[in-house]
Design a protein around this motif. Structure first.
Motif: not given
Length: 825
Positions: A265-266, A280-292, A294-299, A313-316
């Motif tokens: 993880g990071l 930061v967490i909000e932007k990551i969640k928005d990016g994951v939901n918009a599929k912009k 990838t590779g993030i498992s959890d924050v 930040i967990g990496v798949k």
């Protein structure tokens, strides 16, 4: 019975109506409003770096006695006092300014010590009735000597109180804490800096008024944010320091860690300035939901008061953590832009200033403060001396003084007769009339004579100070040094060069996993002054890889250690504590294509974020391979360890050091290499590396050189078989009774072939004969000719020509040599 008021006649009403041009009225009113916003609210003063509301808060808290050694009081009380006496713009603005001066993540040196919830990067503070405040210790330096006429005082908004026009500001607050504000038609956004660096630059400018921007940037290389992080790209910083405007990017400090046995993880430990973890967490969640993204498992946000910032930040599985990190840099606030716009008030006028101009304005203010303070103190001491001399006259002729007073009809006659009889001034006579009988003892006379002598010495010292502009500027520089020593702290923000992109290239919306940074061959250089840089090497199918040496050698170019690797391969840094720290050279600065200038590198201590400033990095080594690494300690212990024996940990011990011992150097040492020790008593020993069998990482090594009484090892190295014939021995002897680093001493350079080999654990042979007054070797180096000597600041030094006899005495040097290393070529 109500009465209807009589209305004035129509002609009387008409006389009160004035025709006003709407455009002129709007223009005048707007200019007055703009003037008020610019000068009274939005822009800081270049002298103390404070806006009016901040200045009034600090002054009023000082007047209220809210010193660091006293208890906190309710913030609401402070706000009320400031609003009622000095600042009539509302309690919200005052409390916001008070809160910001208490937030350690907003200011590099906070001026208010807050107690309670003063907010975070993501949440606002509690109401002023719930929080408490008092002045922080650095704030005392901002308001000191206000009672000594050091600045002008002006009336408040209703002329009922007086307030300082500017604070004395022993701390250069504008550069240290920065500022931000939006006025009418202009705005300011200034970055915070390190107090130690700013003070050093100001001292240099005081001593050298014609100093250039490049010289000042040697002391202030860039901003230093309270939150740490990394600045990527130094070009914008130079633009800002030159013109007052510039921009650069800031990155979070992120490490790749193994979260579980099968998951990496990071871990984010530092964020860009004024960026909160929730954002930061909000932007990551928005990016994951918009599929912009990838590779993030959890924050997970694990930030707390004990461990500080920690965002995991967990990496798949199956994703490259480095590629995921580059993706996050592009799409989230883990990388942010900072635009510098140094707009500030200078003599009441908004100006955009560079680094040199900002320092000049501050230095001019401090020179004025010190001059006025010294003049005030001189006047006070002269007045006191005048009274003391009158008292001494009275005590010497006390009987006659009493007779004169007793025979006088009233106080006025007594005052007049004292002036006439004893040739006193009016002030002296008045002071004698108020004299208490207990002051007439013999002991009081001795006290007065001692006070007179002290006052005369202080007056002479102040007169000498005021007569010399150089002495005043020197005192300003000394006080800056004292403030930096008292309130300064180490740099938190790392400075790195930006990655170059082809001209006209557009940034890609999606980042392929391994295309952001190619895994290219590179060479990592560690300088003797602690700077580290990376040189990317061209991929060649045939022949050795070469690099270009700059024609004009810059500072810090003497090399302690070098390693050929690739940009994405982890390597190790061996420190003086006997530790190996894993790191990636990917983010190291690359001075120029295929060339080496370590002066443009980064401090390796900052790059590795070593917690102890006394821990030095000695070498960079590979983490794989079968070539042993030789280690030598100050107590003469030697050890060889094979990289394949290194444990898979972020950092670990490579040698078990004895109490009081430290590692001196580390170098690759195959069996056909020659291990070399040089001791402080000028003894040199070398023996084959094959005499030292490789050991595990936890071992403590074996005896390498037999040291004399009070001697220690000053240099250790391993010479390959190809280097032995062309190697030289460079030694520098220092005075035995002088402070190390102040006496240049003497040096000599001899051929290594002149030194016979001895067995391991023996005393070796003498490498230099000491001259009269010399006691030990301060610097020694063994390696391929030619050797490059540098001073403590990284500038080059001249060594004697090679060819001296093995045990000859040295040639006197003109300048102090701090270290010797290899030349790049």
């Amino acid at each position: 019975m109500s009465r209807t008021p009589e209305l004035p006649a129509d002609d009387q009403i008409a006389e009160r109506i004035e025709d006003v041009d709407v455009a002129s009225e709007m223009q005048g009113s707007f200019l007055e409003y703009a003037y008020s916003v610019i000068y009274s609210r939005a822009l800081p003063d270049a002298r103390d770096g404070l806006k009016p509301v901040q200045r009034r808060i600090l002054f009023q808290m000082s007047e209220m006695g809210l010193r660091p050694d006293r208890g906190h009081v309710k913030s609401a009380r402070v706000v009320g006092e400031v609003m009622g006496r000095l600042h009539p713009h509302g309690d919200a603005a005052i409390y916001d300014a008070l809160v910001r001066m208490a937030q350690s993540f907003s200011l590099r040196v906070p001026f208010v010590d807050g107690h309670g919830n003063f907010g975070s990067l993501d949440d606002g503070p509690a109401a002023p009735r719930y929080t408490e405040a008092r002045l922080a210790p650095p704030a005392l330096a901002m308001v000191e000597s206000l009672d000594e006429d050091v600045v002008d005082f002006v009336p408040n908004y209703d002329n009922s109180f007086m307030q300082p026009e500017v604070l004395p500001a022993a701390i250069p607050g504008l550069l240290v804490n920065g500022a931000s504000g939006i006025a009418v038609g202009m705005a300011t956004n200034m970055a915070p800096h390190n107090l130690n660096e700013v003070a050093a630059a100001a001292q240099h400018l005081i001593a050298n008024p014609e100093a250039t921007l490049d010289e000042l940037m040697e002391f202030v290389p860039g901003p230093d944010f309270p939150s740490g992080g990394t600045i990527v790209g130094l070009g914008g910083i130079r633009d800002a320091y030159s013109t007052g405007r510039g921009s650069f990017k800031t990155r979070a400090k992120v490490s790749i860690e193994q979260l579980t046995a099968r998951k990496s993880g990071l871990v984010v430990t530092e964020l860009p300035y004024l960026v909160g973890p929730e954002r930061v967490i909000e932007k990551i969640k928005d990016g994951v939901n918009a599929k912009k993204i990838t590779g993030i498992s959890d924050v997970t946000d694990l930030t707390d008061r004990k461990r500080g910032m920690r965002l995991v930040i967990g990496v798949k599985t199956g994703f490259n953590p480095q590629a995921v990190l580059e993706q996050l840099y592009r799409l989230t606030p883990l990388e942010d832009s900072f635009n510098i716009n140094n707009v500030t008030l200078v003599e009441g006028q908004p100006q955009t200033l560079g680094l040199r101009e900002l320092l000049q304005v501050y230095i001019g203010h401090r020179v004025s403060v010190v001059t006025r303070r010294s003049q005030f103190r001189l006047t006070k001491r002269r007045d006191r001396l005048h009274l003391v001399e009158g008292l001494l006259i009275a005590i010497l002729d006390i009987d006659e003084v009493i007779q004169v007073i007793r025979t006088s009809d009233d106080t006025e006659q007594a005052r007049t007769r004292l002036i006439d009889v004893f040739d006193l001034s009016t002030l002296q006579a008045e002071y004698i009339l108020e004299l208490r009988l207990r002051r007439l003892t013999k002991f009081s006379r001795i006290e007065l004579e001692t006070e007179r002598d002290t006052l005369l010495a202080e007056i002479a010292e102040l007169e000498e100070l005021l007569a010399s502009d150089l002495a005043i500027r020197t005192l300003v520089a000394d006080e800056l040094g004292d403030v930096a020593e008292k309130y300064g702290s180490p740099r938190r923000t790392l400075l790195t060069e930006a990655k170059q992109q082809p001209a006209g290239a557009k940034r890609r919306k999606q980042a392929p996993e391994d295309l952001e940074h190619a895994d290219v061959p590179c060479r990592v250089f560690l300088g003797v002054t602690g700077r580290i840089a990376r040189v990317d090497l061209p991929i060649r199918e045939e022949g050795p890889t070469t690099i270009t040496v700059p024609k004009r050698r810059s500072k810090h170019d003497a090399v302690r250690s070098a390693l050929d690797t690739t940009s994405r391969t982890e390597i190790g840094a061996i420190t003086s504590r006997g530790r190996l720290v894993r790191f990636s050279p990917l983010e190291l600065p690359t001075p120029a294509a295929n060339s080496v200038q370590l002066g443009a590198g980064v401090r390796v201590h900052d790059y590795l974020a070593l917690p102890d400033r006394s821990e030095r990095v000695l070498a960079v080594v590979p983490l794989t391979g079968d070539v042993p690494i030789a280690l030598g300690t100050a107590q003469g212990v030697v050890k060889r360890v094979v990289p394949s024996a290194f444990p898979n940990k972020p950092d670990f011990e490579v040698i078990a050091l004895k109490p009081g011992d430290e590692l001196i150097a580390a170098a690759p040492a195959p069996d056909d290499a020659e291990l070399v020790f040089v001791a402080s008593d000028a003894q040199l020993l070398h023996f084959p590396a094959s005499a030292v069998r490789p050991q595990g990482a936890a071992a403590g090594g074996m005896a390498g050189i037999k040291l004399g009484a009070d001697a220690r090892v000053v240099h250790f190295t391993a010479l390959s078989a190809d280097e032995v014939e062309q190697a030289v021995v460079a030694t520098v002897a220092a005075g035995g009774e002088t402070l190390m680093g102040t006496d240049p001493g003497s040096a000599k350079v001899s051929a290594f072939a002149e030194f016979p080999g001895k067995g391991r654990a023996t005393g070796g042979v003498r490498a230099q004969r000491f001259l009269k007054g010399e006691g030990e070797l301060s610097v020694a180096w063994v390696g391929p000719e030619p050797a490059l000597a540098v001073g403590s600041d990284g500038s080059t030094r001249t060594l004697p020509e090679p060819g001296a006899k093995r045990d000859a005495s040295g040639t006197p040097l003109e300048k102090v040599v701090g270290a010797i290393g290899r030349r790049v070529g």
